[in-house]
Motif scaffolding. Structure first.
Motif, PDB file in Angstrom:
ATOM      1  N   VAL A 123       0.843  -1.207   0.000  1.00  0.00           N
ATOM      2  CA  VAL A 123       0.000   0.000   0.000  1.00  0.00           C
ATOM      3  C   VAL A 123       0.883   1.264   0.000  1.00  0.00           C
ATOM      4  N   GLU A 125       1.856   3.251  -2.406  1.00  0.00           N
ATOM      5  CA  GLU A 125       1.316   4.395  -3.147  1.00  0.00           C
ATOM      6  C   GLU A 125       0.172   5.051  -2.389  1.00  0.00           C
ATOM      7  N   ARG A 126      -0.675   4.218  -1.801  1.00  0.00           N
ATOM      8  CA  ARG A 126      -1.776   4.786  -1.026  1.00  0.00           C
ATOM      9  C   ARG A 126      -1.264   5.546   0.190  1.00  0.00           C
ATOM     10  N   ARG A 127      -0.266   4.954   0.874  1.00  0.00           N
ATOM     11  CA  ARG A 127       0.280   5.608   2.050  1.00  0.00           C
ATOM     12  C   ARG A 127       1.002   6.906   1.669  1.00  0.00           C
ATOM     13  N   GLU A 130      -1.539   9.459   1.236  1.00  0.00           N
ATOM     14  CA  GLU A 130      -2.042   9.864   2.548  1.00  0.00           C
ATOM     15  C   GLU A 130      -1.029  10.774   3.244  1.00  0.00           C
TER      16      GLU A 130
END
Length: 682
Positions: A123, A125-127, A130
């Motif tokens: 994750v 890229e998501r982190r 964020e």
């Protein structure tokens, strides 16, 4: 229940898009799919037989503490468990990725646990998204809270090293055009000293290939997913700096302008030398947005600071200026009156704002004319009027006014400016009185000139009469007395002529000569009032001056001393060399001391003001005022010490004049303004 063959189960797990690791009850790896191999850096063959803690190393991204083994946690709880957020997987090569994971028990039909299966996914890229959003959110709070420029930049740099960059550097453009490395922060405390050392080498305009110089030049951000030797060579100015960059081993960098509109305040540099993940376009967008936000905040702070300084200057002018200012409306109401006007009129703030009787009725018509001018043109022609002070006296002012409009042009308030005309009126009256005195002086001079010829004739006749040998001794004594009195009349006439004639050129003269000439004019009064004169003249003292001016000052001082000793006393006059210690200028100090009644502090405070007199109708109140102006234009000083105490009653006037002629001494006394220089005490 239908049992799924182990081969089918293994094939299914290998086909899942997430990473899957299967462990036995001893926490050893039994199986892992291709995704798990790619994420951990371990192949299934290499991992088989190793414990999960060896293959699957996870830490908290914030605290860097080891996270509890998920297999142990499942065996302890006996149920499906999910890992905590902000978990990092440390791959076999030491690089890190952010993951989400969960673990579940593998049980038989009878519920007996045979092992644990672990499912996890990348994750990163998501982190990163964020983290970038969090950075912008937290930076916005910092920009709002911090007022001090340096603290703001420090806090922003610290924020960026949480997750966005491993270290951050800020190069700011000074008003001189030079570049200052204001901030340098590294997330690793062990490397902060190295960053501080690099702060000694800010980029210079001559480094055309330096990304900071290029960003300052064109305003375009620059992204370097990887760093090559050519870039390091462009950045490093010397071998020391190049050595520091080699130690840092920078992998990726971003350079963005700190900008508001088209104004560039500086450049922010973000580097990664620990994180293996290179900066990408999303990171560049985040950095650019951060640069714009900081630039806007700095621009706003600069605007606020400029406005604050402007307001402070304006307030200082309004509050401390000697011009009266009134803010009000067209209806005649007042919302503000500055301290200068309140002091002149003698009102406090509440009284001034609520007093309706300040303007006498005879000025209403002038005020109405000014009001019409304000309505039609926004300003009025300056006019003279008087305001009634608290004690009832009328004080003359020159009044001007202008409207204060809002953005739409609507009149909000009226600002009135009032200049106190009392000094001007006093100067005009004093000049008029001086002209009258000059006319009287010319008349006295003319009379003195006209009586000189008769005096000479009478003197000659007395001489002839004394030649008569038949004259009795008593008559001869009478003639001697008459001759002496005629000589005194002749001296008075000569002194009067000399006193009136103003020198057109300066001359060098002994101060005691001027003093004796003035004392001679008061010879009769000194005798009649029983005043004893004590002279103390230092030898060989001379000064260059306009003798008529200095004689006029001495005449005022001696005349005042005689007036306060009508019942007798001592008049002490003294001359001696003296130095003005503040400038080192050589001069002459002339002292006139009397044993009269002295003055109270209240009276002494005003004696050098125009029209202030303690002699009632017998005084003009101009003598000492004109004297102070004459002394000032000679760049001298006139001071007084006085006492009403019985043991040392009287006044001592000290006149200090420079030995050399002052540049301003040729000016008329009524053009001289200001406060005299303090006279020396020794």
């Amino acid at each position: 229940m239908r049992t799924i063959p182990d081969q089918l189960l293994a094939t299914t797990l290998r086909a899942i898009g997430d990473g899957v690791i299967s462990c036995d009850l001893e926490n050893r790896v039994v199986m892992m799919n291709a995704v798990a191999e790619q994420l951990t850096g371990w192949s299934e063959v290499e991992a088989a037989g190793h414990t999960l803690r060896e293959v699957f190393v996870i830490v908290n991204e914030t605290t860097r503490e080891i996270v509890e083994d998920p297999v142990d946690k499942v065996r302890r709880l006996g149920t499906i468990v999910g890992m905590a957020n902000h978990t990092l997987l440390i791959r076999r090569d030491g690089t890190e990725i952010a993951i989400d994971d969960s673990a579940a028990p593998v049980c038989t039909d009878q519920g007996e646990m045979r092992g644990v299966v672990l499912v996890f996914r990348d994750v990163t890229e998501r982190r990163r998204a964020e983290w970038n959003l969090d950075l912008l959110a937290r930076s916005g709070k910092v920009l709002l809270e911090h007022r001090k420029f340096s603290l703001l930049l420090d806090s922003i740099a610290e924020l960026t090293t949480d997750h966005f960059a491993d270290f951050c550097v800020l190069d700011m453009v000074l008003p001189s055009g030079e570049i200052e490395r204001s901030v340098g922060v590294h997330k690793d405390p062990a490397l902060r000293a190295l960053i501080e050392e690099l702060s000694r080498f800010p980029p210079v305009p001559g480094q055309k290939a330096h990304p900071v110089i290029q960003v300052l030049s064109d305003g375009n951000p620059q992204l370097f997913p990887s760093i090559d030797q050519a870039l390091l060579k462009a950045v490093a100015k010397n071998e020391v700096q190049r050595h520091h960059y080699d130690r840092l081993r920078i992998r990726s960098a971003i350079y963005v302008p700190i900008v508001a509109d088209t104004k560039i305040f500086g450049v922010m540099t973000f580097c990664r030398n620990i994180s293996p993940v290179p900066f990408d376009e999303e990171d560049l967008s985040t950095a650019v947005e951060l640069g714009h936000r900081i630039g806007a905040a700095l621009d706003q702070k600069n605007a606020i600071e400029s406005l604050r300084k402007s307001e402070a200057r304006f307030r200082q002018l309004v509050e401390k200026g000697n011009i009266g200012i009134v803010i009000g409306d067209l209806a005649g109401g007042h919302s503000y009156i500055n301290p200068a006007l309140m002091e002149i009129l003698g009102y406090d703030k509440v009284e001034a704002l609520n007093c309706d009787e300040v303007t006498p009725p005879q000025y209403r018509r002038l005020d109405l004319i000014a009001l019409e001018q304000l309505k039609t043109s926004g300003s009025c022609v300056a006019y003279e009027k008087s305001y009634k002070a608290k004690d009832g006296t009328l004080i003359p002012f020159l009044v001007g006014a202008a409207v204060i409009s809002d953005a739409s042009g609507e009149v909000e308030e009226v600002a009135s400016f009032l200049a106190d005309l009392r000094p001007q009126k006093q100067a005009e009256a004093a000049l008029l009185q001086s002209e009258k005195l000059a006319a009287v002086g010319r008349l006295a001079s003319s009379i003195s000139h006209e009586i000189n010829n008769p005096l000479a004739s009478v003197t000659n006749l007395l001489y002839l009469i004394r030649s008569d040998e038949s004259m009795s001794p008593q008559s001869r004594d009478y003639l001697e007395t008459a001759d002496r009195e005629l000589i005194r009349v002749s001296q008075v006439a000569a002194q009067t002529l000399r006193f009136h004639r103003q020198s057109t050129r300066p001359m060098t003269i002994a101060p005691e000569t001027l003093m004796d000439e003035v004392l001679a004019l008061y010879g009769g009064r000194l005798v009649n009032f029983n005043i004893n004169v004590q002279r103390e003249y230092a030898p060989d003292v001379q000064l260059t001056c306009y003798e008529g001016d200095v004689r006029q000052v001495l005449n005022n001082l001696i005349g005042n001393a005689v007036d306060v000793m009508r019942n007798g006393g001592w008049l002490r006059v003294r001359t001696r060399p003296s130095t003005l210690w503040s400038t080192g200028r050589a001069g002459v100090r002339i002292t006139v001391a009397d044993t009269g009644g002295g003055m109270t502090p209240k009276v002494a405070k005003h004696i050098f003001e125009a029209f202030f007199t303690t002699k009632g109708n017998n005084g003009t109140g101009l003598g000492l005022w004109i004297s102070s102006r004459i002394v000032h234009k000679h760049q001298g000083a006139l001071k007084v010490r006085t006492s009403t105490a019985n043991e040392h009653r009287g006044s001592v006037f000290t006149l200090w004049l420079p030995i050399d002629l002052a540049e301003t001494s040729h000016e008329p006394w009524h053009k001289s303004e200001g406060t005299t220089v303090e006279a020396p005490e020794s």
